[in-house]
Design a protein around this motif. Sequence first.
Motif, PDB file in Angstrom:
ATOM      1  N   LYS A   1      39.800 -32.355  31.369  1.00 57.26           N
ATOM      2  CA  LYS A   1      38.706 -31.609  30.747  1.00 57.26           C
ATOM      3  C   LYS A   1      39.168 -30.207  30.391  1.00 57.26           C
ATOM      4  O   LYS A   1      39.911 -29.593  31.144  1.00 57.26           O
TER       5      LYS A   1
ATOM      6  N   VAL B   1      37.135 -26.673  28.829  1.00 63.01           N
ATOM      7  CA  VAL B   1      35.898 -26.052  28.353  1.00 63.01           C
ATOM      8  C   VAL B   1      36.206 -24.607  27.960  1.00 63.01           C
ATOM      9  O   VAL B   1      36.606 -23.804  28.806  1.00 63.01           O
TER      10      VAL B   1
ATOM     11  N   SER C   1      35.192 -20.845  26.380  1.00 61.94           N
ATOM     12  CA  SER C   1      34.038 -19.944  26.291  1.00 61.94           C
ATOM     13  C   SER C   1      34.517 -18.533  25.948  1.00 61.94           C
ATOM     14  O   SER C   1      35.707 -18.236  25.990  1.00 61.94           O
TER      15      SER C   1
ATOM     16  N   ALA D   1      39.375 -20.518  28.978  1.00 61.94           N
ATOM     17  CA  ALA D   1      39.292 -21.981  29.033  1.00 61.94           C
ATOM     18  C   ALA D   1      39.395 -22.434  30.478  1.00 61.94           C
ATOM     19  O   ALA D   1      40.281 -22.000  31.206  1.00 61.94           O
ATOM     20  N   GLN D   2      38.471 -23.277  30.866  1.00 60.88           N
ATOM     21  CA  GLN D   2      38.529 -23.930  32.170  1.00 60.88           C
ATOM     22  C   GLN D   2      39.281 -25.240  31.952  1.00 60.88           C
ATOM     23  O   GLN D   2      38.785 -26.141  31.264  1.00 60.88           O
TER      24      GLN D   2
ATOM     25  N   THR E   1      40.589 -27.141  38.893  1.00 57.01           N
ATOM     26  CA  THR E   1      40.337 -26.420  37.649  1.00 57.01           C
ATOM     27  C   THR E   1      40.907 -25.018  37.744  1.00 57.01           C
ATOM     28  O   THR E   1      40.745 -24.348  38.767  1.00 57.01           O
TER      29      THR E   1
ATOM     30  N   THR F   1      41.604 -21.287  35.279  1.00 54.16           N
ATOM     31  CA  THR F   1      41.164 -20.555  34.099  1.00 54.16           C
ATOM     32  C   THR F   1      42.367 -20.041  33.322  1.00 54.16           C
ATOM     33  O   THR F   1      43.280 -19.443  33.901  1.00 54.16           O
TER      34      THR F   1
ATOM     35  N   LYS G   1      40.504 -24.222  19.521  1.00 52.20           N
ATOM     36  CA  LYS G   1      40.645 -25.364  20.420  1.00 52.20           C
ATOM     37  C   LYS G   1      41.973 -25.242  21.153  1.00 52.20           C
ATOM     38  O   LYS G   1      42.796 -24.389  20.817  1.00 52.20           O
TER      39      LYS G   1
ATOM     40  N   TYR H   1      35.626 -24.964  19.830  1.00 59.33           N
ATOM     41  CA  TYR H   1      34.619 -23.982  20.225  1.00 59.33           C
ATOM     42  C   TYR H   1      34.418 -23.060  19.031  1.00 59.33           C
ATOM     43  O   TYR H   1      35.380 -22.444  18.551  1.00 59.33           O
TER      44      TYR H   1
END
Length: 139
Positions: free
Chosen positions: A44, A46, A48, A66-67, A100, A102, A118, A132
């Motif tokens: 995954k 994510v 932000s 990004a995580q 996870t 960062t 991305k 994003y």
Amino acid sequence: KEYESYWKLQNASGVIFGLGESGEKNFWVKIKVAEPTLPFAVTKVVISTGNANVTAGCPYSFPLSAQITSAAAGKVTYFWERSDGAKSGTQELVFDSAGTKTANFNWSFPASFDGSVKIYIDNPNQQYFPTYNIKLTCN
């Protein structure tokens, strides 16, 4: 986890056979089930930022985050990519175990931009993760 089971055997005629002089004793089986080991893979990503729609003086630097989640220990190599084709240099994160982490990246934009960013995971996945959307209006 361990599982233990006790058994007696019988032939097609119903005669019990197995352990002991007359085959009357049970034999047992112990099965040890290990936790599955997941392969090293990013599962995954994510992305932000504090504000995805900015009006500011240019050049402006978007503080992206990004995580990145990995299923196991290993070294992840990746790069950021914009919808206009610009790419960052290759970066890396080292995972000591599944979890996870960062990844932060400040991307400077010299002019207004309305598009997306991305992440491409080069190792181990060789895969893009979802985009994003960001928008910069220079004033």
